[in-house]
Motif scaffolding. Structure first.
Motif: not given
Length: 394
Positions: A30-34, A110-115
Motif C-alpha cells: 500500500p502507498t497510503k494508510e487506512l 474497479a476501485f483499486v485502493p492505495e491503502t
C-alpha cells in the motif's frame, strides 16, 4: 494502477493475466494508510427501540466496572437493520414485451485502493479443522440440503483476506421476521462482493424468501474466524435489493447497503465475458462455501472457462434490456459459495469480475452429460453494476 500496468507490460491489451505471471511478482504494498475511524460502521452503532422506551433509554455507568458503560433496559433493543425496498424480476416480468432499445455495456471500472496490499497471490492459511467434511469425488454430495461439487482434487485453499480484491468478498446472511414482534429468523447464508461504495453483488436465489413481514441482509466484508478483519464493528445491512433468477445466466441480486464500506475495502469492476478467453486458466473464485469456508474464505485460482451459453434477455430497472450469459467452468464449489465472484486482474491494471457464481448445472449431450460449475454474467453484469452506481450513489 500505474504500477500494475508496468508489471503487465507485454500482455495483450484488454486481456486477463495468467496466474504464472502474477506469481513472478511480489504483492504491491500500500502507498497510503487506512483510516481506522472507518472501521466502525453506522450500522454497527444502530439498533431499534420499542415505542415504550424510545424516550427513556439511558446509558449509565456499569455495575461491574466503573470504567465501563452499560445500556439500561436492554431487552427492548432489537439488533440489526431491516431492509426498506425490494424488487424481484420474475420470469413473467422478463417475458413481457418491452419496447426499448437493447443496450450493450461491456465494463464497469474497479476501485483499486492505495491503502491495501494488492492480491496478486493472497496469503494462504491453514484450513479450519472445524469445517464440514468434504467429498473429493467429481459428483454432488447432498447432506442437510447442502451440496459439494469437486472436480478431481479439491483445488481450494483458505486465505487471510487482507489483500485487494479478496477483502471485497463478503459473507452474506439473510434473516426474516414473520411479525413485527417476532425475533429475526435465520434463513441462510452465502457470498457476495462489493461493486460500488455501497453496492453489493450476489446471487438472485440468495434473496429473502416469503412469507415474511420484514427482511434483513447482513453483510460482513473480509470475514475471518467470526468477524471482519477490520474489526467486530465493521459490517452493514442491505437497504434495498433487486433480484433476478429466470435462468442460470441472470441469477443476480444487486443490493444497496446502508454504509459506504467500499470506501474502505475498494470494490470490483465488472466486465462482459468474451468467448476468446475460453480455456485460458486465468480466473479466480473466492467465497464462503459451507464445507471448507464456513469461517475462512476459500480461494481457487487458474480456473478456465470451458463453455458459455446464451441466457435470457434481461430488463434493467430503467426498462432497457441486455443479454445475459451462462459461464461454465470446473471451479470447485459448495453451498455457501453462491454469489462468489469469478475474476481476474487485467492488462490495464484493473480488476474485473466476469461472473457471479450460481452453483452447478448438468449439460445433456448426445452421448451423455457433463457437470459444470456455472456463473451468471454477460453484458448484464456490468450493465446492472453501472445502473446501481448511477442510481444508488457511487
Amino acid at each position: 494502477m500505474e504500477k500494475l500496468k508496468k508489471i503487465f507490460q507485454g500482455v495483450p491489451a484488454d486481456s486477463p493475466i495468467p496466474k504464472e505471471l502474477l506469481l513472478e511478482q511480489e504483492n504491491p504494498r500500500p502507498t497510503k494508510e487506512l483510516d481506522r475511524n472507518l472501521f466502525i460502521t453506522d450500522a454497527a452503532k444502530s439498533f431499534r427501540l420499542t415505542e415504550k422506551v424510545k424516550d427513556s433509554a439511558k446509558l449509565s455507568v456499569s455495575k461491574l466496572n466503573k470504567e465501563l458503560g452499560q445500556l439500561d433496559q436492554i431487552s427492548p433493543f432489537d439488533w440489526g437493520i431491516p431492509g426498506k425496498t425490494e424488487e424481484i424480476i420474475s420470469m413473467e416480468k422478463l417475458q413481457t414485451k418491452i419496447k426499448s432499445e437493447k443496450i450493450k455495456v461491456t465494463e464497469a471500472e474497479a476501485f483499486v485502493p492505495e491503502t491495501h496490499i494488492l492480491g496478486l497471490h493472497p496469503k494462504v492459511v491453514f484450513a479450519n479443522t472445524k469445517s464440514a467434511k468434504r467429498n473429493r469425488l467429481n459428483r454432488i454430495v447432498t447432506k442437510s440440503a447442502n451440496h459439494t461439487t469437486i472436480f478431481g482434487s479439491d483445488n481450494r485453499v483458505n486465505i487471510y483476506p487482507n489483500t485487494y480484491p479478496e477483502c471485497c468478498v463478503c459473507r452474506v446472511e439473510v434473516y426474516t421476521k414473520l411479525t413485527d414482534a417476532s425475533p429475526w429468523s435465520y434463513q441462510g447464508r452465502g457470498t457476495g462482493f462489493m461493486v460500488g461504495r455501497k453496492i453489493l453483488m450476489t446471487s438472485g436465489h440468495m434473496r429473502p424468501q416469503q412469507p415474511y413481514k420484514s427482511w434483513m441482509i447482513k453483510v460482513i466484508p473480509a470475514y475471518y474466524d467470526g468477524r471482519s478483519i477490520y474489526g467486530n464493528s465493521f459490517y452493514t445491512y442491505g437497504e434495498s435489493y433487486i433480484a433476478y433468477q429466470s435462468d442460470v445466466g441472470n441469477d443476480m441480486m444487486v443490493v444497496k447497503l446502508y454504509d459506504n464500506i467500499g470506501d474502505t475495502t475498494g470494490y470490483f469492476g465488472a466486465k462482459s465475458y468474451n468467448s476468446d478467453w475460453e480455456d485460458m486458466n486465468v480466473w479466480t473464485m473466492t467465497g464462503y462455501p459451507y464445507d471448507k469456508g464456513e469461517n475462512r474464505p476459500t480461494y481457487q485460482s487458474s480456473i478456465s472457462v470451458v463453455d458459455d451459453d446464451d441466457g435470457d434477455d434481461v430488463k434493467l430497472p430503467d426498462g432497457r434490456t441486455v443479454d445475459s450469459t451462462q459461464i461454465e467452468s470446473y471451479a470447485d464449489e459448495a453451498s455457501g459459495a453462491s454469489g462468489s465472484p469469478l475474476y481476474s486482474w487485467f492488462s490495464n491494471g484493473q480488476m474485473y469480475a466476469i461472473g457471479v457464481h450460481h452453483g452447478n448445472e448438468t449439460d445433456w449431450e448426445l452421448f451423455g452429460s457433463n457437470l459444470h460449475s456455472v456463473a451468471s454474467g454477460g453484458d448484464m453484469l456490468p450493465a446492472l453494476v453501472v445502473w446501481a452506481r448511477n442510481n444508488w450513489g457511487n
